[in-house]
Design an enzyme around this catalytic site. Structure first.
Site, PDB file in Angstrom:
ATOM      1  N   SER A  71      -9.643   2.145   2.852  1.00  0.00           N
ATOM      2  CA  SER A  71      -8.721   2.809   1.940  1.00  0.00           C
ATOM      3  C   SER A  71      -7.749   1.848   1.254  1.00  0.00           C
ATOM      4  O   SER A  71      -7.092   2.198   0.291  1.00  0.00           O
ATOM      5  CB  SER A  71      -7.916   3.870   2.700  1.00  0.00           C
ATOM      6  N   LYS A 129       0.848  -1.201   0.000  1.00  0.00           N
ATOM      7  CA  LYS A 129       0.000   0.000   0.000  1.00  0.00           C
ATOM      8  C   LYS A 129       0.879   1.245   0.000  1.00  0.00           C
ATOM      9  O   LYS A 129       1.918   1.291   0.679  1.00  0.00           O
ATOM     10  CB  LYS A 129      -0.912  -0.022   1.227  1.00  0.00           C
ATOM     11  N   SER A 143     -10.087  -0.248   7.161  1.00  0.00           N
ATOM     12  CA  SER A 143      -9.530  -0.088   5.809  1.00  0.00           C
ATOM     13  C   SER A 143      -8.825  -1.303   5.244  1.00  0.00           C
ATOM     14  O   SER A 143      -8.425  -1.299   4.085  1.00  0.00           O
ATOM     15  CB  SER A 143      -8.575   1.110   5.772  1.00  0.00           C
TER      16      SER A 143
END
Length: 483
Positions: free
Chosen positions: A152, A77, A176
């Protein structure tokens, strides 16, 4: 059949037997990215030259003497800093930021000799529930590219679901990792707060953020979690506890295990098909020897409000460092220092980030601190006490990961309150610091649903044991999107 249809352990056996080499795994990853990422849009930055060079070096090493992550490709990420590899947080503010050091989790992955394939799209500064807040591109759900992958860490979940990498790292502040794992039909763990170092994770809300693994299976998740967990002297919130061999907790035995099912998690706002999938999952676990009872977590109804005050307040403080002076984006044509701050932050941050900074600054301001921030922290304590009381009598808490399946791209973009409500079932876990995992538990209209298993502090082993039994007794984790 893709190599990534095999488990990490199976791939390791193939490497050890010289049936494949590390370059084959890296080739599989980049080939798949070339085939589908124009539709999925999971990756922002690829590290192909370094990955292939490292793979060739590892081809010469005897894999049989190595741990299971040896030579495995992984996606990261883009809020986890990677030395000399662009780290943007999907924001214009950090569009050209090349870190000079690695996050602790990256050092641990390097020690395990895993190979970074690239950096993955996300909601800007991890603020969002749909991946539509990225400054660069909107990631799509591999099961139906008209739908969001969640956020996210939606890019991290979509990359695994699409078969671009066998596993990835995400971060979880209010759901997330778990929410996109549910939307994309993969396995995602939010660890106990302090179990994985936050050093090198670009901060959103420091008392809530945790890095965690996203994988195709529970067993893979346990192996990856073992590699990244552990104490870190650079992180003052890191727990000084030994890391157990989590994969050994997958015993297949849950006889006598006590499951609590909060009535609040199956009530108003939860899609009837989602509710039924949870009841069906409980029937499976009951058949395997567990027992379950309905309980109450009475303060969970306040979690959403408390979370957005606390998270936004911490974001307001953490994002003050992005000012156009030291690093990152700097606006042109500023008249003085104050104008530089205003122009840089106005141009560098997206709408959702600005919204949360303003909310947090208001909550922390003189005259409002006690009414909002202090009150939210008091509510947080009550939510933690609810979990403590339930865990005094039960081994795990189970409910849906999300109240509905994934929604269409664009449907909630202009409705922040509805968007925030997508995290209503995951947020209490972050507020109380306990671990939780999402595992696939069904489908609705071709879109995956997630079962959330919540455990006691530092008891990820029990979560894995329950999830593994459920996964092996059901077909859902074996399903793949037809991209």
């Amino acid at each position: 059949m893709s190599l990534f249809d095999h488990s990490i352990k199976e791939l390791h056996h193939k490497l050890a037997a010289k049936e494949i080499n590390v370059s084959d795994l890296v080739d599989t990853s980049y080939k798949r990215i070339g085939e589908v990422d124009d539709k999925v849009k999971a990756f922002l930055t690829l590290d192909e030259e370094r990955a292939r060079t490292l793979a060739k070096q590892l081809d010469e090493v005897d894999a049989s003497a190595k741990d299971v992550l040896f030579g495995m490709p992984i996606g990261i990420k883009d809020n986890i800093v990677t030395k000399d590899l662009r780290t943007t947080c999907s924001s214009k503010m950090l569009e050209n930021f090349n870190p000079i050091y690695d996050a602790t989790v990256m050092n641990k992955l390097r020690a395990a000799e895993a190979i970074t394939i690239g950096k993955i799209n996300m909601d800007e500064f991890a603020m969002g529930s749909s991946n539509e807040n990225s400054a660069f591109q909107t990631t799509a759900n591999p099961w139906n590219t008209d739908y969001v992958p969640g956020g996210s860490s939606g890019g991290s979940a979509a990359a695994v679901a699409a078969g671009e990498v066998p596993f990835s790292l995400g971060s979880d502040t209010g759901g997330s990792i778990r929410q996109p794992a549910a939307y994309c039909g993969v396995v995602g763990l939010k660890p106990t707060y302090g179990r994985v170092s936050r050093y090198g994770l670009v901060a959103f809300a420091s008392s809530l953020d945790q890095i965690g693994p996203i994988t195709r299976s529970v067993e893979d998740n346990a192996y990856l979690f073992e590699a990244i967990a552990g104490h870190c002297p650079s992180d003052s919130t890191s727990a000084q506890l030994p890391v157990p061999p989590y994969h050994e907790s997958l015993t297949g035995d849950i006889k006598g295990l006590r499951i609590a099912v909060p009535s609040e998690y199956l009530g108003e706002g939860v899609d009837p098909d989602v509710r039924q999938s949870i009841l069906d999952a409980l029937a499976v676990l009951e058949k395997e020897g567990a027992v379950w009872e309905e309980v109450s977590l009475p303060h969970s109804k306040y979690a959403l409000a408390a979370y957005y005050v606390i998270a936004s307040s911490e974001a307001s403080a953490n994002l003050a460092r992005f000012d156009g002076v030291r690093y990152g984006y700097r606006a042109e044509g500023a008249k003085d220092l104050l104008d530089l701050y205003k122009k840089t932050r106005s141009e560098g941050f997206g709408d959702e980030v600005k919204r949360r900074i303003m909310l947090g600054t208001f909550a922390l301001s003189s005259g409002y601190y006690d009414a909002y921030y202090k009150k939210a922290q008091q509510v947080r304590t009550l939510i933690k006490k609810d979990f403590d009381e339930v865990f005094a009598s039960y081994d795990v808490v189970i409910g849906p990961t999300t109240p509905t399946p994934a929604f269409r791209i664009g449907d909630q973009l202009n409705d922040p309150m509805t968007m925030y409500a997508n995290d209503i079932l995951t947020i209490p876990v972050n507020l109380s610091g306990v671990p939780a995992l999402s595992v696939p538990c069904g489908f609705k209209d071709g879109l995956p649903l997630g079962l959330q298993i919540i455990g006691k502090h530092f008891d990820e082993a029990t979560i894995y044991r329950v999830a593994d039994v459920y996964e092996k007794a059901t077909p859902f984790s074996k399903e793949k999107p037809a991209l």
